[in-house]
Design an enzyme around this catalytic site. Structure first.
Site, PDB file in Angstrom:
ATOM      1  N   HIS A  40       0.273   1.142  -9.881  1.00 55.65           N
ATOM      2  CA  HIS A  40      -0.493   0.247  -9.010  1.00 55.65           C
ATOM      3  C   HIS A  40      -1.087  -0.911  -9.825  1.00 55.65           C
ATOM      4  CE1 HIS A  40      -3.098   0.139  -5.102  1.00 55.65           C
ATOM      5  NE2 HIS A  40      -2.739  -1.080  -5.491  1.00 55.65           N
ATOM      6  N   GLU A  71      -2.440   8.433  -4.558  1.00 50.78           N
ATOM      7  CA  GLU A  71      -2.856   8.035  -5.908  1.00 50.78           C
ATOM      8  C   GLU A  71      -4.226   8.636  -6.247  1.00 50.78           C
ATOM      9  OE1 GLU A  71      -2.964   3.776  -6.177  1.00 50.78           O
ATOM     10  OE2 GLU A  71      -0.887   3.537  -5.546  1.00 50.78           O
ATOM     11  N   ARG A  97       0.864  -1.170   0.000  1.00 54.46           N
ATOM     12  CA  ARG A  97       0.000   0.000   0.000  1.00 54.46           C
ATOM     13  C   ARG A  97       0.902   1.223   0.000  1.00 54.46           C
ATOM     14  NH1 ARG A  97      -4.236  -1.713  -1.901  1.00 54.46           N
ATOM     15  NH2 ARG A  97      -5.563  -0.083  -1.001  1.00 54.46           N
TER      16      ARG A  97
END
Length: 332
Positions: free
Chosen positions: A251, A234, A205
């Site tokens: 990601h 993000e 994360r």
């Protein structure tokens, strides 16, 4: 029965269409309280914040996130509201392990790193970390693990990894206020005590690694290089860090077709179990093109540099790259 589903979840529509349900597909980051007011269930990804602001006054009774992580879900509120929720632990663990292994292979080539004489420190040895360990051992690497909740051989401290590891890779959930919080686990203090100038990898994360502190560590040379797939803030990521890292991706480490279909099957199974619906046929990932030739080099199946080069050239397209990700398979 009505479902609201993130429209960026691939391969799921045919299975949903075969069920006796009404389905509305929406952009995950734009789903509103009005959208879910008359919905019975949601199938989401990390971009939908499932909290009181979204759900209060709705008839939602079930939420499934087609992801391993669930820090976008206010589990305390859902428990109080009587809303059942589930995530997909391990669904894309093979995909993330593929990403990390192939990054290691690229380092071996580009940085002349002899993996057989390199120590990999793994932070977190659950579904993903354990598969990364298998891949690293297969490459001949020495592996040490820090996962205090697991104990035993995995009880090394982060300080010990900092002393021994040439590469440190993070595979933990994002937790706050627990016995083992991971928010900014890699912070300024962590980077300042590094002596071996390791390479940092984060596919867990974004906020597990303090991005500003990592940038400073790269600039000052406390960290040799970095591979970052998950970012703080993000899709509005720290652009100087993106340009500084060896590999920076949007990601997508877990975005193999195999991982996505695993997640789809898990959420549909949980949905059907909760609402006592018949289970549709399992979703299978699409095949690679018939003209694909494979000589046995894993980088032919997937090269993280391709995603990195695209993002570095067009960082404003972070979400686009995630939502329009090309077919990627873990094996032929």
């Amino acid at each position: 029965m009505k479902l609201v589903i993130d429209n960026k979840i691939p391969y799921i529509r045919d299975a949903i269409a075969s069920m006796a349900v009404e389905a509305t597909y929406l952009d995950g980051s734009s789903i509103t309280a009005a959208d879910v007011k008359d919905a019975d269930a949601l199938i989401v990804r990390t971009r939908t914040q499932c909290n009181e602001a979204l759900l209060k006054g709705s008839r939602v009774k079930f939420i499934a996130t087609a992801t391993i992580g669930y820090d976008h879900i206010d589990t305390h509120y859902l428990d109080r509201a009587g809303i059942k929720w589930c995530n997909c632990p391990g669904c894309n663990s093979g995909s993330v392990a593929q990403y990390v292994r192939n990054c290691l292979l690229l380092m071996q080539h580009d940085m002349q790193i002899d993996l057989r004489h390199t120590t990999l420190g793994i932070v977190g040895c659950g579904h993903v970390g354990s598969k990364v360990m298998q891949q690293a051992l297969a490459l001949g690497m020495r592996v040490i693990v820090s996962d205090p909740p697991l104990g035993g051989p995995y009880s090394k401290s982060l300080e010990q990894l900092a002393e021994e590891a040439d590469i440190i890779t993070f595979h933990v959930p994002l937790t706050k206020g627990t016995n083992h919080p991971t928010l900014h686990l890699a912070n300024e203090r962590f980077f300042n005590r590094l002596e071996r100038r390791p390479i940092i990898i984060n596919t867990s994360r974004g906020a597990v690694v303090d991005n500003q502190a990592l940038l400073q560590a790269l600039v000052t040379g406390r960290v040799r290089q970095a591979v970052i797939d998950t970012w703080e803030g993000e899709p509005h990521i720290l652009l100087p860090l993106l340009q500084q890292v060896y590999i920076g991706t949007p990601h997508i480490a877990g975005y193999s077709a195999d991982g996505k279909t695993n997640a789809n099957n898990m959420v549909i199974e949980a949905l059907c179990h909760f609402f006592h619906l018949p289970q549709p046929q399992h979703i299978t990932p699409p095949s690679l093109p018939a003209n694909f030739k494979y000589s046995g080099n894993p980088l032919e199946l997937y090269n993280p540099k391709t995603d990195s080069e695209l993002l570095k050239k067009n960082p404003e397209l972070f979400e686009y790259f995630r939502g329009h990700y090309p077919l990627r398979r873990e094996s032929i």
